[in-house]
Design a protein around this motif. Structure first.
Motif, mmCIF file in Angstrom:
data_model
loop_
_atom_site.group_PDB
_atom_site.id
_atom_site.type_symbol
_atom_site.label_atom_id
_atom_site.label_comp_id
_atom_site.label_asym_id
_atom_site.label_seq_id
_atom_site.Cartn_x
_atom_site.Cartn_y
_atom_site.Cartn_z
ATOM 1 N N GLY A 1 -2.841 -0.744 10.912
ATOM 2 C CA GLY A 1 -2.548 -0.387 12.298
ATOM 3 C C GLY A 1 -1.225 -0.914 12.817
ATOM 4 O O GLY A 1 -0.826 -0.598 13.933
ATOM 5 N N ALA A 2 -0.530 -1.728 12.024
ATOM 6 C CA ALA A 2 0.741 -2.312 12.453
ATOM 7 C C ALA A 2 1.879 -1.302 12.350
ATOM 8 O O ALA A 2 1.981 -0.576 11.370
ATOM 9 C CB ALA A 2 1.071 -3.538 11.609
ATOM 10 N N ALA A 3 2.733 -1.285 13.364
ATOM 11 C CA ALA A 3 3.935 -0.447 13.329
ATOM 12 C C ALA A 3 4.927 -1.091 12.363
ATOM 13 O O ALA A 3 5.146 -2.306 12.400
ATOM 14 C CB ALA A 3 4.538 -0.346 14.715
ATOM 15 N N GLN A 4 5.511 -0.289 11.487
ATOM 16 C CA GLN A 4 6.439 -0.771 10.476
ATOM 17 C C GLN A 4 7.669 0.128 10.431
ATOM 18 O O GLN A 4 7.615 1.284 10.879
ATOM 19 C CB GLN A 4 5.777 -0.754 9.090
ATOM 20 N N THR A 5 8.767 -0.376 9.884
ATOM 21 C CA THR A 5 9.961 0.439 9.652
ATOM 22 C C THR A 5 10.510 0.130 8.268
ATOM 23 O O THR A 5 10.299 -0.964 7.721
ATOM 24 C CB THR A 5 11.065 0.184 10.693
ATOM 25 N N LEU A 6 11.226 1.105 7.740
ATOM 26 C CA LEU A 6 11.872 0.984 6.443
ATOM 27 C C LEU A 6 13.211 1.688 6.545
ATOM 28 O O LEU A 6 13.269 2.808 7.051
ATOM 29 C CB LEU A 6 11.009 1.635 5.361
ATOM 30 N N VAL A 7 14.282 1.023 6.106
ATOM 31 C CA VAL A 7 15.600 1.660 6.081
ATOM 32 C C VAL A 7 15.846 2.123 4.656
ATOM 33 O O VAL A 7 15.733 1.342 3.708
ATOM 34 C CB VAL A 7 16.708 0.688 6.538
ATOM 35 N N THR A 8 16.160 3.396 4.501
ATOM 36 C CA THR A 8 16.376 3.972 3.180
ATOM 37 C C THR A 8 17.611 4.868 3.214
ATOM 38 O O THR A 8 18.199 5.078 4.263
ATOM 39 C CB THR A 8 15.108 4.742 2.727
ATOM 40 N N GLY A 9 17.993 5.386 2.096
ATOM 41 C CA GLY A 9 19.168 6.244 2.016
ATOM 42 C C GLY A 9 20.317 5.535 1.329
ATOM 43 O O GLY A 9 20.227 4.358 0.984
ATOM 44 N N SER A 10 21.416 6.223 1.150
ATOM 45 C CA SER A 10 22.539 5.687 0.387
ATOM 46 C C SER A 10 23.225 4.498 1.062
ATOM 47 O O SER A 10 23.848 3.687 0.393
ATOM 48 C CB SER A 10 23.573 6.779 0.113
ATOM 49 N N GLN B 1 0.832 -1.200 0.000
ATOM 50 C CA GLN B 1 0.000 0.000 0.000
ATOM 51 C C GLN B 1 0.864 1.245 0.000
ATOM 52 O O GLN B 1 2.034 1.216 0.378
ATOM 53 C CB GLN B 1 -0.893 0.005 1.238
ATOM 54 N N LEU B 2 0.250 2.360 -0.409
ATOM 55 C CA LEU B 2 0.929 3.647 -0.337
ATOM 56 C C LEU B 2 0.909 4.142 1.097
ATOM 57 O O LEU B 2 -0.109 4.072 1.779
ATOM 58 C CB LEU B 2 0.232 4.680 -1.236
ATOM 59 N N ILE B 3 2.061 4.635 1.546
ATOM 60 C CA ILE B 3 2.197 5.205 2.882
ATOM 61 C C ILE B 3 2.368 6.713 2.710
ATOM 62 O O ILE B 3 3.239 7.159 1.967
ATOM 63 C CB ILE B 3 3.407 4.599 3.623
ATOM 64 N N PHE B 4 1.544 7.484 3.383
ATOM 65 C CA PHE B 4 1.573 8.936 3.284
ATOM 66 C C PHE B 4 2.352 9.537 4.458
ATOM 67 O O PHE B 4 2.545 8.894 5.482
ATOM 68 C CB PHE B 4 0.141 9.484 3.246
ATOM 69 N N THR B 5 2.774 10.778 4.305
ATOM 70 C CA THR B 5 3.565 11.438 5.343
ATOM 71 C C THR B 5 2.823 11.496 6.673
ATOM 72 O O THR B 5 3.451 11.487 7.728
ATOM 73 C CB THR B 5 3.970 12.856 4.915
ATOM 74 N N SER B 6 1.508 11.531 6.650
ATOM 75 C CA SER B 6 0.733 11.573 7.894
ATOM 76 C C SER B 6 0.851 10.266 8.688
ATOM 77 O O SER B 6 0.555 10.245 9.882
ATOM 78 C CB SER B 6 -0.740 11.867 7.592
ATOM 79 N N GLN B 7 1.306 9.191 8.049
ATOM 80 C CA GLN B 7 1.466 7.910 8.722
ATOM 81 C C GLN B 7 2.861 7.728 9.320
ATOM 82 O O GLN B 7 3.090 6.810 10.100
ATOM 83 C CB GLN B 7 1.177 6.769 7.744
ATOM 84 N N VAL B 8 3.806 8.601 8.947
ATOM 85 C CA VAL B 8 5.179 8.507 9.443
ATOM 86 C C VAL B 8 5.225 8.986 10.888
ATOM 87 O O VAL B 8 4.716 10.048 11.227
ATOM 88 C CB VAL B 8 6.138 9.334 8.562
ATOM 89 N N GLY C 1 21.616 3.820 7.424
ATOM 90 C CA GLY C 1 20.731 4.633 6.591
ATOM 91 C C GLY C 1 19.692 5.320 7.449
ATOM 92 O O GLY C 1 19.809 5.366 8.675
ATOM 93 N N ILE C 2 18.664 5.834 6.813
ATOM 94 C CA ILE C 2 17.588 6.524 7.522
ATOM 95 C C ILE C 2 16.493 5.508 7.838
ATOM 96 O O ILE C 2 15.980 4.840 6.940
ATOM 97 C CB ILE C 2 17.001 7.657 6.665
ATOM 98 N N VAL C 3 16.148 5.388 9.109
ATOM 99 C CA VAL C 3 15.076 4.482 9.521
ATOM 100 C C VAL C 3 13.786 5.288 9.586
ATOM 101 O O VAL C 3 13.663 6.234 10.359
ATOM 102 C CB VAL C 3 15.371 3.833 10.888
ATOM 103 N N VAL C 4 12.837 4.916 8.734
ATOM 104 C CA VAL C 4 11.530 5.553 8.699
ATOM 105 C C VAL C 4 10.557 4.648 9.448
ATOM 106 O O VAL C 4 10.355 3.496 9.068
ATOM 107 C CB VAL C 4 11.040 5.747 7.241
ATOM 108 N N ALA C 5 9.987 5.138 10.533
ATOM 109 C CA ALA C 5 8.976 4.387 11.289
ATOM 110 C C ALA C 5 7.616 4.959 10.917
ATOM 111 O O ALA C 5 7.452 6.172 10.817
ATOM 112 C CB ALA C 5 9.216 4.508 12.785
ATOM 113 N N PHE C 6 6.651 4.076 10.702
ATOM 114 C CA PHE C 6 5.321 4.514 10.287
ATOM 115 C C PHE C 6 4.287 3.475 10.687
ATOM 116 O O PHE C 6 4.630 2.362 11.100
ATOM 117 C CB PHE C 6 5.276 4.766 8.768
#
Length: 60
Positions: free
Chosen positions: A39-48, A13-20, A29-34
């Motif tokens: 309703g599940a807490a998720q993380t994504l590591v992004t960046g170079s 699914q698409l994750i919007f900034t309001s969910q971050v 890298g940058i860990v994005v928690a959203f």
């Protein structure tokens, strides 16, 4: 916004900034928690420095 496959509901699914909930710079890298739409807490590591086999699409 970006797309993400949830580890809880397994939907892509698409994750919007309001969910971050946080952005954290780490040595890996940058860990994005959203919160997924389910309703599940998720993380994504992004960046170079992120090591990922899945393609992530970011939009402004």
């Amino acid at each position: 916004m970006f797309d993400h496959q949830c580890t809880a509901c397994e939907k892509r699914q698409l994750i919007f900034t309001s969910q971050v909930t946080s952005l954290t710079n780490t040595d890996h890298g940058i860990v994005v928690a959203f919160t997924c739409w389910c309703g599940a807490a998720q993380t994504l590591v992004t960046g170079s420095k992120a090591t990922s086999t899945s393609k992530v699409t970011l939009a402004a």
